[in-house]
Motif scaffolding. Structure first.
Motif: not given
Length: 125
Positions: A48-53, A59-63, A65-74, A101-108
């Motif tokens: 997992f790298v990052a996810a967004i609802a 948003t959620s980030y793997a430790d 990449v946190k602080g270096r990567f940013t997930i966004s949406r359009d 299904a969800s941001r939190s689920d994708l993190a796992y």
């Protein structure tokens, strides 16, 4: 029913930045799908790298990449992005976009419904 196409991968030097995009299409696509980025390096399991609802923007980030990567949406473009800064050689991997299904689920790595084909990111020293 939903297709995900990644773009933006390439070869850059350590410390550089790169922005990935994942375009979603299909009749059943909804902005309530959570979207995520995952990566897989040779000999390693997909992680997992990052996810967004999409519904709320959380948003959620793997430790790693946190602080270096940013997930966004359009939402208007049905596209999710991954801005990657301060890239390191260990970031080298095939990066995959996913809808789940969800941001939190994708993190796992849970609840993934659709996968993209991936885009290769290579960071040279």
């Amino acid at each position: 029913q939903v297709q995900l196409v990644e773009s933006g991968g390439g070869l850059v030097q350590a410390g550089d930045s790169l922005k990935l995009a994942c375009a979603a299409s299909g009749r059943t696509f909804s902005n309530y799908y959570a979207m995520g980025w995952f990566r897989q390096a040779p000999g390693k399991e997909r992680e997992f790298v990052a996810a967004i609802a999409w519904s709320g923007g959380a948003t959620s980030y793997a430790d790693s990449v946190k602080g270096r990567f940013t997930i966004s949406r359009d939402n208007a473009k049905n596209t999710v992005y991954l801005q990657m800064n301060s890239l390191k050689p260990e970031d080298t991997a095939v990066y995959y976009c996913a809808a789940g299904a969800s941001r939190s689920d994708l993190a796992y790595l849970r609840g993934v419904i659709y996968w993209g084909k991936g885009t290769l990111v290579t960071i040279s020293s």
